[in-house]
Design an enzyme around this catalytic site. Structure first.
Site, PDB file in Angstrom:
ATOM      1  N   HIS A  73      25.485 -98.133 -49.175  1.00 20.90           N
ATOM      2  CA  HIS A  73      25.339 -99.733 -48.923  1.00 20.90           C
ATOM      3  C   HIS A  73      24.064 -99.989 -48.575  1.00 20.90           C
ATOM      4  O   HIS A  73      23.242-100.909 -48.895  1.00 20.90           O
ATOM      5  CB  HIS A  73      26.526-100.242 -48.108  1.00 20.90           C
ATOM      6  CG  HIS A  73      26.414 -99.440 -46.707  1.00 20.90           C
ATOM      7  ND1 HIS A  73      27.012 -97.975 -46.663  1.00 20.90           N
ATOM      8  CD2 HIS A  73      26.245 -99.803 -45.472  1.00 20.90           C
ATOM      9  CE1 HIS A  73      26.795 -97.634 -45.481  1.00 20.90           C
ATOM     10  NE2 HIS A  73      26.284 -98.525 -44.827  1.00 20.90           N
ATOM     11  N   ASP A 119      21.951-105.400 -40.313  1.00 21.62           N
ATOM     12  CA  ASP A 119      23.452-105.129 -39.612  1.00 21.62           C
ATOM     13  C   ASP A 119      24.485-104.858 -40.774  1.00 21.62           C
ATOM     14  O   ASP A 119      24.396-105.329 -41.937  1.00 21.62           O
ATOM     15  CB  ASP A 119      23.780-106.603 -39.096  1.00 21.62           C
ATOM     16  CG  ASP A 119      24.958-106.648 -38.180  1.00 21.62           C
ATOM     17  OD1 ASP A 119      24.886-105.711 -37.359  1.00 21.62           O
ATOM     18  OD2 ASP A 119      25.575-107.717 -38.188  1.00 21.62           O
TER      19      ASP A 119
END
EC number: 3.6.1.66
Length: 185
Positions: A169, A65
């Site tokens: 990320h 997520d």
């Protein structure tokens, strides 16, 4: 060791395989299985999703997520990134930032891995800023065309997947996951 990645997004699979390519004993395979997305932090969503999918498959699984957090918007869209992208999109984010000097933002990814031993979480953050306009060379997805990572002048969408995978990320989270796997194989 086969690990199932529960996602409908082939870009995430491609990025994961680039990052983990030197782990010869690990194979990441996409499984298109939807799971309920609870309202909560990225960590809560990843943990819940990993447990939920594992309870169906009974095989090692990862879910991921991510969120896009804009400082001047008090962290918005944050955990609602997918919904916001589908509704107001990048144009809407740029409109909300009109007249604001602070364009600082960051992407955060949380990977939830679940196997017979339970859930482990792995996190990655990349800081940067929101561009003044949408900029893309056809790469990337979602907010990539408005996000410029620190020490870069290009948006993620102006980088190839391979270039983005060096600093993203998702890479940082998968590097943490990779360390965990190396300790186990």
């Amino acid at each position: 060791m086969k690990i199932y990645f529960a996602t409908g997004n082939p870009n995430k699979i491609k990025e994961a395989n680039i990052i983990l390519k030197d782990l010869k004993d690990v194979e990441i395979e996409q499984i298109k299985i939807s799971y309920p997305e609870i309202q909560g932090t990225l960590e809560e969503v990843a943990e819940f999703g990993a447990k939920w999918v594992y309870n169906i498959l009974k095989k090692p699984v990862i879910v991921e997520d991510s969120g896009f957090f804009v400082e001047a918007l008090n962290g918005f869209p944050g955990t609602y990134s997918k919904f916001v992208q589908e509704t107001i999109g990048n144009e809407g984010i740029l409109k909300l930032l009109e007249g604001k000097d602070n364009r600082n933002a960051y992407f955060k990814t949380v990977i939830g891995y679940c196997d017979e031993n339970g859930v482990r979480l792995f996190k990655g953050i990349v800081k940067g800023r929101v561009s003044e306009e949408i900029r893309s060379k056809g790469y990337g997805f979602a907010y990539d065309s408005i996000f410029i990572p620190e020490e870069e002048e290009r948006t993620f969408a102006e980088m190839t997947t391979e270039e983005k995978s060096q600093i993203s990320h998702r890479k940082k989270a998968f590097e943490e996951f990779k360390k965990f796997l190396l300790d186990r194989i």
